[in-house]
Design a protein around this motif. Sequence first.
Motif, PDB file in Angstrom:
ATOM      1  N   GLU A  70      26.489  38.638  10.608  1.00 15.94           N
ATOM      2  CA  GLU A  70      26.496  37.192  10.880  1.00 15.94           C
ATOM      3  C   GLU A  70      25.487  36.432  10.013  1.00 15.94           C
ATOM      4  O   GLU A  70      25.832  35.385   9.452  1.00 15.94           O
ATOM      5  CB  GLU A  70      26.268  36.913  12.365  1.00 15.94           C
ATOM      6  N   PRO A  71      24.247  36.923   9.878  1.00 10.81           N
ATOM      7  CA  PRO A  71      23.314  36.192   9.008  1.00 10.81           C
ATOM      8  C   PRO A  71      23.795  36.077   7.558  1.00 10.81           C
ATOM      9  O   PRO A  71      23.589  35.040   6.916  1.00 10.81           O
ATOM     10  CB  PRO A  71      22.024  37.006   9.097  1.00 10.81           C
ATOM     11  N   LEU A  72      24.444  37.112   7.047  1.00 11.97           N
ATOM     12  CA  LEU A  72      24.936  37.043   5.667  1.00 11.97           C
ATOM     13  C   LEU A  72      26.161  36.139   5.562  1.00 11.97           C
ATOM     14  O   LEU A  72      26.310  35.410   4.577  1.00 11.97           O
ATOM     15  CB  LEU A  72      25.234  38.442   5.131  1.00 11.97           C
ATOM     16  N   ILE A  73      27.020  36.163   6.558  1.00 14.05           N
ATOM     17  CA  ILE A  73      28.159  35.236   6.560  1.00 14.05           C
ATOM     18  C   ILE A  73      27.655  33.795   6.541  1.00 14.05           C
ATOM     19  O   ILE A  73      28.252  32.933   5.889  1.00 14.05           O
ATOM     20  CB  ILE A  73      29.089  35.500   7.766  1.00 14.05           C
ATOM     21  N   ALA A  74      26.560  33.543   7.204  1.00 18.92           N
ATOM     22  CA  ALA A  74      25.994  32.187   7.224  1.00 18.92           C
ATOM     23  C   ALA A  74      25.604  31.711   5.827  1.00 18.92           C
ATOM     24  O   ALA A  74      25.472  30.505   5.596  1.00 18.92           O
ATOM     25  CB  ALA A  74      24.789  32.135   8.159  1.00 18.92           C
ATOM     26  N   ARG A  75      25.467  32.622   4.883  1.00 19.53           N
ATOM     27  CA  ARG A  75      25.138  32.243   3.507  1.00 19.53           C
ATOM     28  C   ARG A  75      26.376  31.856   2.696  1.00 19.53           C
ATOM     29  O   ARG A  75      26.253  31.356   1.585  1.00 19.53           O
ATOM     30  CB  ARG A  75      24.411  33.390   2.795  1.00 19.53           C
ATOM     31  N   PHE A  76      27.567  32.074   3.231  1.00 25.36           N
ATOM     32  CA  PHE A  76      28.790  31.753   2.492  1.00 25.36           C
ATOM     33  C   PHE A  76      28.828  30.298   2.049  1.00 25.36           C
ATOM     34  O   PHE A  76      29.411  29.989   1.015  1.00 25.36           O
ATOM     35  CB  PHE A  76      30.036  32.054   3.328  1.00 25.36           C
ATOM     36  N   HIS A  77      28.240  29.401   2.829  1.00 25.28           N
ATOM     37  CA  HIS A  77      28.277  27.980   2.461  1.00 25.28           C
ATOM     38  C   HIS A  77      27.602  27.711   1.117  1.00 25.28           C
ATOM     39  O   HIS A  77      27.810  26.672   0.512  1.00 25.28           O
ATOM     40  CB  HIS A  77      27.643  27.124   3.563  1.00 25.28           C
ATOM     41  N   GLU A  78      26.830  28.668   0.633  1.00 25.74           N
ATOM     42  CA  GLU A  78      26.144  28.517  -0.653  1.00 25.74           C
ATOM     43  C   GLU A  78      27.013  28.944  -1.834  1.00 25.74           C
ATOM     44  O   GLU A  78      26.590  28.819  -2.984  1.00 25.74           O
ATOM     45  CB  GLU A  78      24.862  29.346  -0.658  1.00 25.74           C
ATOM     46  N   SER A  79      28.216  29.447  -1.569  1.00 29.48           N
ATOM     47  CA  SER A  79      29.026  30.008  -2.653  1.00 29.48           C
ATOM     48  C   SER A  79      29.435  28.972  -3.692  1.00 29.48           C
ATOM     49  O   SER A  79      29.724  29.323  -4.832  1.00 29.48           O
ATOM     50  CB  SER A  79      30.254  30.738  -2.101  1.00 29.48           C
ATOM     51  N   ASP A  80      29.448  27.696  -3.325  1.00 33.26           N
ATOM     52  CA  ASP A  80      29.761  26.648  -4.300  1.00 33.26           C
ATOM     53  C   ASP A  80      28.659  26.498  -5.343  1.00 33.26           C
ATOM     54  O   ASP A  80      28.927  26.198  -6.498  1.00 33.26           O
ATOM     55  CB  ASP A  80      29.951  25.294  -3.606  1.00 33.26           C
ATOM     56  N   GLU A  81      27.424  26.711  -4.931  1.00 32.60           N
ATOM     57  CA  GLU A  81      26.288  26.472  -5.823  1.00 32.60           C
ATOM     58  C   GLU A  81      25.590  27.745  -6.289  1.00 32.60           C
ATOM     59  O   GLU A  81      24.761  27.709  -7.184  1.00 32.60           O
ATOM     60  CB  GLU A  81      25.276  25.556  -5.132  1.00 32.60           C
ATOM     61  N   PRO A  88      35.964  41.862  11.927  1.00 41.47           N
ATOM     62  CA  PRO A  88      36.211  40.783  12.903  1.00 41.47           C
ATOM     63  C   PRO A  88      35.498  39.474  12.555  1.00 41.47           C
ATOM     64  O   PRO A  88      36.113  38.402  12.598  1.00 41.47           O
ATOM     65  CB  PRO A  88      35.706  41.366  14.226  1.00 41.47           C
ATOM     66  N   ALA A  89      34.239  39.543  12.197  1.00 39.99           N
ATOM     67  CA  ALA A  89      33.492  38.320  11.885  1.00 39.99           C
ATOM     68  C   ALA A  89      34.017  37.663  10.610  1.00 39.99           C
ATOM     69  O   ALA A  89      34.140  36.431  10.546  1.00 39.99           O
ATOM     70  CB  ALA A  89      32.004  38.630  11.750  1.00 39.99           C
ATOM     71  N   LEU A  90      34.332  38.458   9.613  1.00 38.32           N
ATOM     72  CA  LEU A  90      34.881  37.901   8.373  1.00 38.32           C
ATOM     73  C   LEU A  90      36.254  37.279   8.618  1.00 38.32           C
ATOM     74  O   LEU A  90      36.562  36.210   8.075  1.00 38.32           O
ATOM     75  CB  LEU A  90      34.977  38.988   7.298  1.00 38.32           C
ATOM     76  N   SER A  91      37.060  37.906   9.437  1.00 41.17           N
ATOM     77  CA  SER A  91      38.389  37.368   9.760  1.00 41.17           C
ATOM     78  C   SER A  91      38.274  36.035  10.490  1.00 41.17           C
ATOM     79  O   SER A  91      39.012  35.093  10.188  1.00 41.17           O
ATOM     80  CB  SER A  91      39.177  38.360  10.610  1.00 41.17           C
ATOM     81  N   ARG A  92      37.354  35.963  11.439  1.00 37.92           N
ATOM     82  CA  ARG A  92      37.145  34.694  12.155  1.00 37.92           C
ATOM     83  C   ARG A  92      36.737  33.592  11.183  1.00 37.92           C
ATOM     84  O   ARG A  92      37.233  32.469  11.253  1.00 37.92           O
ATOM     85  CB  ARG A  92      36.071  34.853  13.244  1.00 37.92           C
ATOM     86  N   TYR A  93      35.832  33.922  10.280  1.00 37.68           N
ATOM     87  CA  TYR A  93      35.372  32.928   9.309  1.00 37.68           C
ATOM     88  C   TYR A  93      36.532  32.475   8.424  1.00 37.68           C
ATOM     89  O   TYR A  93      36.717  31.283   8.184  1.00 37.68           O
ATOM     90  CB  TYR A  93      34.240  33.505   8.455  1.00 37.68           C
ATOM     91  N   LEU A  94      37.301  33.411   7.946  1.00 36.99           N
ATOM     92  CA  LEU A  94      38.430  33.101   7.071  1.00 36.99           C
ATOM     93  C   LEU A  94      39.446  32.200   7.776  1.00 36.99           C
ATOM     94  O   LEU A  94      39.996  31.276   7.172  1.00 36.99           O
ATOM     95  CB  LEU A  94      39.106  34.391   6.608  1.00 36.99           C
TER      96      LEU A  94
END
Length: 138
Positions: free
Chosen positions: A79-90, A111-117
């Motif tokens: 979960e903490p690493l998924i929270a960094r996905f918002h930085e993928s643009d920059e 499961p967590a990646l699927s929910r995010y997707l």
Amino acid sequence: MMDASYPPPLDRLLTLGAPDIDEWLEYRELGFGEEHIPELIRMATDEELIRGETEDPAIWAPVHASRALGQLRAEAAIEPLIARFHESDEDDWVAEELPEVFAMIGPAAIPALSRYLQDRSQPRWPRMTAATSLKNIA
């Protein structure tokens, strides 16, 4: 250098500088084990380090910490690493390397990646990072 305070062996990651794109260090050989996972998560998500001065080698510590978390198959980091996905643009690193980290963590991340997707409120590029992560696990 930034005012980041981390105990050994994490403090060493503050001085390693830019990681090799293709050759990952063996973080267990540097003394990292499961007992370091909470502090590695803290480092991987440390905004002061992530947003630091480009000439400071400590800005690369979150990359090293994330790689170590992957090698340790740290499910607590999902979960903490998924929270960094918002930085993928920059931050190309997020889009390029986090999928590799999730591949190492393995099926527990699905499961967590699927929910995010599936969350259409998330921006497109971060969702693409989640999709790439899922592909790398498969």
